[in-house]
Enzyme design. Sequence first.
Site, PDB file in Angstrom:
ATOM      1  N   GLU A 140       0.835  -1.210   0.000  1.00  0.00           N
ATOM      2  CA  GLU A 140       0.000   0.000   0.000  1.00  0.00           C
ATOM      3  C   GLU A 140       0.866   1.256   0.000  1.00  0.00           C
ATOM      4  O   GLU A 140       0.612   2.210  -0.731  1.00  0.00           O
ATOM      5  CB  GLU A 140      -0.898   0.049   1.240  1.00  0.00           C
ATOM      6  CG  GLU A 140      -1.891  -1.088   1.358  1.00  0.00           C
ATOM      7  CD  GLU A 140      -1.362  -2.283   2.131  1.00  0.00           C
ATOM      8  OE1 GLU A 140      -0.182  -2.662   1.935  1.00  0.00           O
ATOM      9  OE2 GLU A 140      -2.118  -2.843   2.925  1.00  0.00           O
TER      10      GLU A 140
ATOM     11  N   CYS B 208      -2.160  -2.821   7.338  1.00  0.00           N
ATOM     12  CA  CYS B 208      -1.568  -2.545   8.657  1.00  0.00           C
ATOM     13  C   CYS B 208      -1.851  -1.099   9.063  1.00  0.00           C
ATOM     14  O   CYS B 208      -2.240  -0.257   8.246  1.00  0.00           O
ATOM     15  CB  CYS B 208      -0.073  -2.830   8.638  1.00  0.00           C
ATOM     16  SG  CYS B 208       0.912  -1.533   7.870  1.00  0.00           S
TER      17      CYS B 208
HETATM   18  N1  THU Z   1       2.201  -6.376   4.131  1.00  0.00           N
HETATM   19  C1  THU Z   1       1.718  -5.506   3.201  1.00  0.00           C
HETATM   20  O1  THU Z   1       2.283  -5.370   2.105  1.00  0.00           O
HETATM   21  N2  THU Z   1       0.618  -4.786   3.527  1.00  0.00           N
HETATM   22  C2  THU Z   1      -0.043  -4.863   4.718  1.00  0.00           C
HETATM   23  O2  THU Z   1      -0.941  -4.082   4.961  1.00  0.00           O
HETATM   24  C3  THU Z   1       0.330  -5.887   5.686  1.00  0.00           C
HETATM   25  C4  THU Z   1       1.606  -6.589   5.434  1.00  0.00           C
HETATM   26  C5  THU Z   1       3.407  -7.139   3.796  1.00  0.00           C
HETATM   27  C6  THU Z   1       4.622  -6.751   4.602  1.00  0.00           C
HETATM   28  C7  THU Z   1       5.443  -8.010   4.513  1.00  0.00           C
HETATM   29  O3  THU Z   1       6.177  -7.996   3.297  1.00  0.00           O
HETATM   30  C8  THU Z   1       4.410  -9.121   4.450  1.00  0.00           C
HETATM   31  O4  THU Z   1       3.199  -8.510   4.058  1.00  0.00           O
HETATM   32  C9  THU Z   1       4.191  -9.854   5.771  1.00  0.00           C
HETATM   33  O5  THU Z   1       3.947  -8.963   6.809  1.00  0.00           O
END
Ligand code: THU
Length: 139
Positions: A59, A88
């Site tokens: 994001e 997140c």
């Molecule tokens: N991740 C995202 O790309 N977006 C989120 O909102 C949550 C987590 C990614 C970060 C990391 O590369 C993987 O997902 C595991 O946390």
Amino acid sequence: MTKNRDIEKLIALARAARKRAYAPYSRYAVGAAVLAKSGKVYTGCNIENAAYPSGLCAERVAIFKAVSEGERELVAMVVVTSNLGSPCGACRQVFSEFADDEAIIVLASARGKRRKTYRMREILPDRFGARDLQRKPSV
Ligand code: THU
């Protein structure tokens, strides 16, 4: 107004971006697409790093690409994962900087038709923003 066909286009673009995820450590691939008020779409995927905290979520990659191209108002964001994973807190906060209360956030599955749709105001209630600061932002 963000139309259903705009959202379907964003989902297709976020799915394509997810295929470019660099996630050798978590093996959790994420794709994102943001729609700016200008009508342009920016995509992102998560990019991990051997020094774990140096990686970035899909994001924020998409949002930072948009802002670095001159966008300041984002109206929708789509996030694609295998399991409808939720954005997140850091990504919610960063999206919030460039989105109003009615901006749309759609979680979509990598395959099939599963979707969850939120408004900005529900996904980050009582959000911290520029209005909470004593000084007004100058640019
Ligand atoms: N991740 C995202 O790309 N977006 C989120 O909102 C949550 C987590 C990614 C970060 C990391 O590369 C993987 O997902 C595991 O946390």
